[in-house]
Design a protein around this motif. Structure first.
Motif, mmCIF file in Angstrom:
data_model
loop_
_atom_site.group_PDB
_atom_site.id
_atom_site.type_symbol
_atom_site.label_atom_id
_atom_site.label_comp_id
_atom_site.label_asym_id
_atom_site.label_seq_id
_atom_site.Cartn_x
_atom_site.Cartn_y
_atom_site.Cartn_z
ATOM 1 N N SER A 255 19.554 57.829 50.895
ATOM 2 C CA SER A 255 18.390 57.190 50.279
ATOM 3 C C SER A 255 18.491 57.170 48.766
ATOM 4 N N GLY B 59 21.291 56.788 47.277
ATOM 5 C CA GLY B 59 22.425 55.939 46.935
ATOM 6 C C GLY B 59 23.779 56.624 46.882
ATOM 7 N N THR B 60 23.851 57.871 47.288
ATOM 8 C CA THR B 60 25.154 58.528 47.348
ATOM 9 C C THR B 60 26.055 57.755 48.304
ATOM 10 N N LYS B 61 27.297 57.535 47.872
ATOM 11 C CA LYS B 61 28.208 56.817 48.750
ATOM 12 C C LYS B 61 28.627 57.706 49.917
ATOM 13 N N ASP C 290 22.813 50.649 56.683
ATOM 14 C CA ASP C 290 22.173 51.859 56.189
ATOM 15 C C ASP C 290 20.748 51.609 55.730
ATOM 16 N N LEU C 291 20.515 50.440 55.181
ATOM 17 C CA LEU C 291 19.182 50.146 54.677
ATOM 18 C C LEU C 291 18.149 50.242 55.796
#
Lengths: 222, 222
Positions: A172, A174-176, A209-210
């Motif tokens: 959430s 934004g970590t890859k 993922d979103l």
DNA sequence: GGAAAACCATAAAAAAACTAGGGTTTTCGT
DNA sequence: ACGAAAACCCTAGTTTTTTTATGGTTTTCC
């Protein structure tokens, strides 16, 4: 005339003065309300440590986001809350946070189990007064937006372990995915598996993922 | 002048009349409050079904314990709540229960996710009024004792799966361990293992079932 | 005192989770 | 539009966790 001692910790000087002003005007049985303030983590910690040696505050208001002045390492209000619980277990703790961030709320409710939790947009003179009275007589007090976050969580039949929650959290923010393995003690393969598993749990098979993040948000996990 | 329609379902005629009397006296903006009542599961179901065809009630108050008159099979308020959610999803639902039974509260919060939950000893004219207003404008409304049950649950780091919860529940109502296997799809061996595991989770290794039950009660599981 | 229930321990079987490895597809920056 | 990085997918072997059957010991309770 008894005295009710309150400590308010918030890094915005002006908002804190606002709290002080409002709180000290509360009419509450035969109590005289006195509000001390602190606007850094360090100052707050000192106040709490002092109070542990003498009187204990009846209530401690604590902002979730606290940045100390001359440091890089940001201490969170959560840390201070945990400390306060150890040092002055009898003081009631009320958290205040800017947004109704479910991950944070859930985390604080578990680590500190505060006697109150208020989302800042819910705060006004009336709710502050109610919070003070409720926390003294029959805690907990949760403000409206905090309650809807809590409701989501309680309405849930999905149970996630710590690793799942961390994965969701990192996604959430934004970590890859390939970097998540640096934060969690799992192989990249497992993280992929868990992501797949999570998606199926939330009914988002084969989606991106979103979709997963949104579903998890809706259910109150992040 | 708008109308706010409320349906109250409780098998005690007198308490229900009390609710009706109090609710209809509430002064609430330019609403005129009308309360219909029902005092059996069947009557309640009929009212709800009727309302699904015409107007929908704004709020449905629902007693957790409902026994139908001429039947042995007791339908719970929980069942009626689930039904109401399907038939009239727009009606707000407020549960009322006699005791703050954590297992029941947790179960209802998950299966129905009501807009309000009130423990009966918390109910008085003031709290009823607050419940109505809160539920209309910014649900949920949880009464004080309901909140402390919820707090316990949220403050918990122990997560149990469905089987663990059932085992605890059955132990708490006195089901004999050897009979639990009739209610849960597990071997007796597994149930023993799980009991051992539960005791260690709650820090009650080598202690008896009573200790386990008490610990689980304290943590809000039953 | 004696049977029923609860508890404990062991070992085998089954299920679930983890991992490494390799391949395919999507995303993203230039 | 290209190429590389990241994300995604799949397999197969390993490890870990759960379940199960079995047989014995202790506790409970009539």
């Amino acid at each position: 005339m008894k005295t009710l001692r309150i400590l308010a910790i918030d890094d915005h000087e002006m908002t804190m003065l606002g709290y002080k002003f409002i709180l000290e005007r509360i009419v509450f049985e035969d109590y005289n309300i006195i509000v001390d303030t602190a606007n850094t983590y360090e100052a707050g910690r000192e106040r709490i440590e002092e109070s542990a040696q003498s009187f204990a505050y009846d209530i401690i208001f604590l902002d979730v986001q606290l940045f100390p002045p001359n440091e890089n390492q940001p201490h969170s209000g959560e840390d201070l809350g945990i400390l306060a619980r150890q040092l002055v277990p009898n003081s009631k703790i009320i958290f205040m946070s800017s947004f109704s961030d479910n991950y944070r709320i859930n985390s604080i409710l578990r680590s500190v189990d505060p006697d109150g939790y208020m989302v800042k947009t819910d705060i006004d003179p009336k709710s502050l007064e109610e919070a003070v009275k409720t926390v003294i007589f029959e805690p907990p007090y949760y403000s409206s937006k905090a309650l809807s976050a809590i409701r989501k969580k309680m309405a849930n039949d999905i149970t996630l372990d710590e690793n799942d929650k961390k994965i969701l959290y990192h996604l959430s923010i934004g970590t890859k995915t390939k970097d998540i393995e640096n934060h969690i003690q799992l192989s990249s393969s497992s993280i992929e598996n868990r992501k797949r598993h999570l998606k199926s749990l939330f009914g988002k098979e084969k989606e991106n993922d979103l979709a997963l993040i949104l579903a998890a948000k809706n259910r109150g996990f992040i």
